[in-house]
Scaffold this motif. Structure first.
Motif, PDB file in Angstrom:
ATOM      1  N   SER A   1      39.427 -69.482  50.528  1.00 63.47           N
ATOM      2  CA  SER A   1      40.528 -68.557  50.280  1.00 63.47           C
ATOM      3  C   SER A   1      40.881 -68.583  48.808  1.00 63.47           C
ATOM      4  N   ALA A   2      40.541 -67.486  48.101  1.00 56.01           N
ATOM      5  CA  ALA A   2      40.792 -67.429  46.666  1.00 56.01           C
ATOM      6  C   ALA A   2      42.251 -67.085  46.396  1.00 56.01           C
ATOM      7  N   ALA A   3      42.704 -67.380  45.201  1.00 57.19           N
ATOM      8  CA  ALA A   3      44.081 -67.117  44.810  1.00 57.19           C
ATOM      9  C   ALA A   3      44.302 -65.628  44.616  1.00 57.19           C
ATOM     10  N   ASP A   4      45.566 -65.211  44.672  1.00 50.36           N
ATOM     11  CA  ASP A   4      45.902 -63.825  44.375  1.00 50.36           C
ATOM     12  C   ASP A   4      45.469 -63.489  42.951  1.00 50.36           C
ATOM     13  N   PRO A   5      45.032 -62.255  42.710  1.00 53.90           N
ATOM     14  CA  PRO A   5      44.578 -61.904  41.370  1.00 53.90           C
ATOM     15  C   PRO A   5      45.697 -61.793  40.343  1.00 53.90           C
ATOM     16  N   LEU A   6      46.918 -61.523  40.799  1.00 47.85           N
ATOM     17  CA  LEU A   6      48.088 -61.394  39.936  1.00 47.85           C
ATOM     18  C   LEU A   6      49.279 -62.055  40.627  1.00 47.85           C
ATOM     19  N   PRO A   7      50.329 -62.354  39.877  1.00 51.10           N
ATOM     20  CA  PRO A   7      51.524 -62.895  40.533  1.00 51.10           C
ATOM     21  C   PRO A   7      52.082 -61.903  41.549  1.00 51.10           C
ATOM     22  N   ARG A   8      52.521 -62.398  42.693  1.00 55.98           N
ATOM     23  CA  ARG A   8      53.078 -61.529  43.730  1.00 55.98           C
ATOM     24  C   ARG A   8      54.566 -61.287  43.498  1.00 55.98           C
ATOM     25  N   ALA A   9      55.019 -60.143  44.006  1.00 59.49           N
ATOM     26  CA  ALA A   9      56.445 -59.829  44.019  1.00 59.49           C
ATOM     27  C   ALA A   9      56.727 -58.991  45.257  1.00 59.49           C
ATOM     28  N   GLU A  10      57.954 -59.023  45.717  1.00 57.35           N
ATOM     29  CA  GLU A  10      58.328 -58.192  46.850  1.00 57.35           C
ATOM     30  C   GLU A  10      58.199 -56.718  46.463  1.00 57.35           C
ATOM     31  N   PRO A  11      57.587 -55.914  47.309  1.00 56.41           N
ATOM     32  CA  PRO A  11      57.379 -54.505  46.954  1.00 56.41           C
ATOM     33  C   PRO A  11      58.650 -53.787  46.505  1.00 56.41           C
ATOM     34  N   ARG A  12      59.757 -54.019  47.203  1.00 54.08           N
ATOM     35  CA  ARG A  12      60.970 -53.280  46.855  1.00 54.08           C
ATOM     36  C   ARG A  12      61.451 -53.613  45.454  1.00 54.08           C
ATOM     37  N   SER A  13      61.181 -54.839  44.991  1.00 55.59           N
ATOM     38  CA  SER A  13      61.576 -55.201  43.622  1.00 55.59           C
ATOM     39  C   SER A  13      60.737 -54.462  42.587  1.00 55.59           C
ATOM     40  N   LEU A  14      59.608 -53.893  43.023  1.00 56.65           N
ATOM     41  CA  LEU A  14      58.729 -53.137  42.139  1.00 56.65           C
ATOM     42  C   LEU A  14      58.860 -51.635  42.362  1.00 56.65           C
ATOM     43  N   GLY A  15      59.867 -51.232  43.114  1.00 59.63           N
ATOM     44  CA  GLY A  15      60.073 -49.812  43.368  1.00 59.63           C
ATOM     45  C   GLY A  15      59.145 -49.232  44.406  1.00 59.63           C
TER      46      GLY A  15
ATOM     47  N   PRO B   1      33.852 -49.662  58.850  1.00 63.92           N
ATOM     48  CA  PRO B   1      33.893 -51.059  59.294  1.00 63.92           C
ATOM     49  C   PRO B   1      35.203 -51.747  58.929  1.00 63.92           C
ATOM     50  N   GLY B   2      35.653 -51.558  57.699  1.00 65.62           N
ATOM     51  CA  GLY B   2      36.872 -52.216  57.246  1.00 65.62           C
ATOM     52  C   GLY B   2      37.110 -51.931  55.775  1.00 65.62           C
ATOM     53  N   ALA B   3      38.165 -52.522  55.216  1.00 65.68           N
ATOM     54  CA  ALA B   3      38.523 -52.262  53.818  1.00 65.68           C
ATOM     55  C   ALA B   3      39.440 -53.364  53.303  1.00 65.68           C
ATOM     56  N   VAL B   4      39.507 -53.456  51.977  1.00 69.48           N
ATOM     57  CA  VAL B   4      40.466 -54.323  51.285  1.00 69.48           C
ATOM     58  C   VAL B   4      41.209 -53.451  50.279  1.00 69.48           C
ATOM     59  N   VAL B   5      42.532 -53.571  50.247  1.00 69.00           N
ATOM     60  CA  VAL B   5      43.358 -52.757  49.360  1.00 69.00           C
ATOM     61  C   VAL B   5      44.253 -53.674  48.534  1.00 69.00           C
ATOM     62  N   ALA B   6      44.263 -53.439  47.216  1.00 66.14           N
ATOM     63  CA  ALA B   6      45.150 -54.179  46.311  1.00 66.14           C
ATOM     64  C   ALA B   6      45.952 -53.171  45.490  1.00 66.14           C
ATOM     65  N   ILE B   7      47.261 -53.393  45.418  1.00 66.35           N
ATOM     66  CA  ILE B   7      48.148 -52.507  44.654  1.00 66.35           C
ATOM     67  C   ILE B   7      49.035 -53.370  43.777  1.00 66.35           C
ATOM     68  N   ALA B   8      49.070 -53.049  42.497  1.00 69.25           N
ATOM     69  CA  ALA B   8      49.945 -53.764  41.562  1.00 69.25           C
ATOM     70  C   ALA B   8      50.845 -52.763  40.855  1.00 69.25           C
ATOM     71  N   ARG B   9      52.078 -53.175  40.599  1.00 64.08           N
ATOM     72  CA  ARG B   9      52.996 -52.359  39.813  1.00 64.08           C
ATOM     73  C   ARG B   9      53.789 -53.273  38.895  1.00 64.08           C
ATOM     74  N   ARG B  10      53.964 -52.797  37.668  1.00 65.11           N
ATOM     75  CA  ARG B  10      54.707 -53.573  36.657  1.00 65.11           C
ATOM     76  C   ARG B  10      54.132 -54.971  36.498  1.00 65.11           C
ATOM     77  N   GLY B  11      52.817 -55.066  36.622  1.00 69.71           N
ATOM     78  CA  GLY B  11      52.129 -56.331  36.390  1.00 69.71           C
ATOM     79  C   GLY B  11      52.172 -57.304  37.531  1.00 69.71           C
ATOM     80  N   LYS B  12      52.753 -56.909  38.671  1.00 75.02           N
ATOM     81  CA  LYS B  12      52.870 -57.812  39.818  1.00 75.02           C
ATOM     82  C   LYS B  12      52.134 -57.217  41.029  1.00 75.02           C
ATOM     83  N   LEU B  13      51.614 -58.104  41.853  1.00 81.00           N
ATOM     84  CA  LEU B  13      50.875 -57.695  43.026  1.00 81.00           C
ATOM     85  C   LEU B  13      51.858 -57.382  44.157  1.00 81.00           C
ATOM     86  N   ALA B  14      51.866 -56.131  44.588  1.00 79.49           N
ATOM     87  CA  ALA B  14      52.781 -55.705  45.640  1.00 79.49           C
ATOM     88  C   ALA B  14      52.118 -55.675  47.001  1.00 79.49           C
TER      89      ALA B  14
END
Length: 414
Positions: free
Chosen positions: A17-31, A54-67
């Motif tokens: 299990s690899a680490a998150d690519p960016l620091p996480r934040a609660e989505p609502r704090s990122l709008g 078959p499947g997918a992986v989705v990553a979304i970041a806003r304001r430098g944080k992983l949402a």
């Protein structure tokens, strides 16, 4: 034979299990609305359940944080192994953007200019001829040399042979349809004998241009493209699962498509990255993960830096991601990506212009996708970076690009 998967020793030592690519934040704090982000999972789970992917992986970041960073469905087309966020995907033409960033790194050292003629590096390409009305039997001299900017923005006249019906396309397909098995010098020598489809600098035409750019990088750095890319982009960003060949002991992480195309019923298979190519093609031969590519996208969004480390200059990123299709250049971007209406093109990325489009977004957003189902975009105005990884090589991939775009932007609530 040189094989690359960056940071191989470090990769092998990583836990499953690899680490998150960016620091996480609660989505609502990122709008971003958590409830609306949840639509992404619900939609993809339906697609998996109904047998369209078959499947997918989705990553979304806003304001430098992983949402948002989630995996859905299955990693393999046989639907036996659950998808994990650490799955490795063949990213096809998303390789081009990595090559573009590597090119800008070499440019920033003064080793080349976007205005340089390609003949400076490969004399065999210095005096190309152009097919008249797509007829390779009737040619005229190129009115001017192919320049590096022509390669970077697909205005070189170089084509993909399987993306057109003219006699010139057919000749390119016969000569270079198996280019991935060629050596770099053989690739250039074969290309030099073929007529361009358009006069350089006049028309956007998708093709093998970025593979030539990758070989220019090799000529300028005295390294393989993979080595140069690793030195300048991948290692500085910690992109340890990105490269051109997947080691044997990591094959279990490779994401594969359904055995048959859900729209046509035809058999389908993707094996890019499972064997060493003849040369490391900058146009489409890399593999990567959602985490790795998110770090790359965030670096571009940050203007060339990540985690306090500068990878590219701010002006270099600006030049890479600005529209280089001037009014006199015929813009055929939507012939390759139908949803990218009103997009121009920069250095290996499509760039949204002012005005409307078939997709949501902002002027200045930049993007490119992969033929096997992957997608990425960066929207500087919204401080948004999105990476979508799936193994869906048929035309259904275009549907998912529109769907993911709509679902992500619908979640913005500020």
């Amino acid at each position: 034979m040189k094989m690359l998967l960056v940071g191989l020793l470090a990769l092998i030592a990583l836990p499953a299990s690899a680490a998150d690519p960016l620091p996480r934040a609660e989505p609502r704090s990122l709008g971003l609305s958590p409830e609306r982000l949840a639509r992404i999972g619900a939609t993809l789970e339906t697609e998996v359940r109904e047998g369209r992917m078959p499947g997918a992986v989705v990553a979304i970041a806003r304001r430098g944080k992983l949402a948002y960073y989630e995996a859905f469905g299955f990693q393999d087309g046989g639907r036996t192994r659950p998808m994990t966020r650490e799955a490795i995907f063949p990213i096809a033409s998303m390789t081009k953007v990595l090559t573009g960033a590597t090119l800008m790194s070499v440019l920033e050292e003064g080793r080349l200019s976007l205005n340089d003629p390609v003949g400076r590096f490969f004399p065999a390409l210095g005096e190309m001829r152009v097919a008249v009305d797509g007829n390779p039997e009737t040619t005229v001299p190129a009115a001017r040399p192919i320049r590096l900017i022509d390669l970077a923005r697909h205005t070189s006249g170089i084509v993909y042979g399987n993306r057109g019906t003219t006699a010139a396309h057919q000749l390119w397909q016969r000569s270079l349809g198996g280019y991935a098995r060629m050596s770099g010098p053989a690739f250039i020598a074969a290309m030099a004998k073929l007529p361009l489809l358009h006069q350089p600098g006049t028309t956007w035409e998708y093709g093998l241009s970025i593979d030539v750019l990758g070989l220019v990088i090799e000529e300028r750095t005295d390294k393989t493209l993979g080595e140069a890319m690793a030195d300048r982009i991948l290692r500085p960003l910690g992109m340890q699962d990105t490269g051109f060949v997947l080691p044997e002991d990591q094959r279990g992480r490779y994401a594969t498509p359904l055995p048959t195309d859900p729209l046509t019923g035809r058999p389908q298979e993707v094996r890019v990255g499972l064997a060493a190519p003849g040369f490391e093609g900058g146009g489409g031969q890399a593999v990567s993960t959602a985490a790795d590519y998110m770090r790359f996208a965030q670096m571009l969004l940050n203007g060339g830096t990540l985690d306090g480390r500068r990878v590219l200059s701010r002006k270099g990123v600006e030049e890479m991601t600005r529209d280089h299709l001037y009014p006199e250049v015929a813009n055929n971007v939507p012939t390759t990506e139908p949803h990218l209406t009103n997009f121009g093109f920069g250095v290996t990325v499509a760039v949204r212009r002012e005005g409307g489009s078939d997709v949501l977004g902002s002027p200045g957003m930049f993007t490119w996708n992969g033929a096997y189902g992957t997608a990425m975009w960066v929207d500087p105005k919204e401080e948004l970076a999105v990476v979508y990884m799936a193994s869906t090589p048929g035309l259904i991939r275009q549907h998912y690009r529109r769907v993911i775009n709509a679902l992500v932007y619908a979640a913005i609530e500020d």
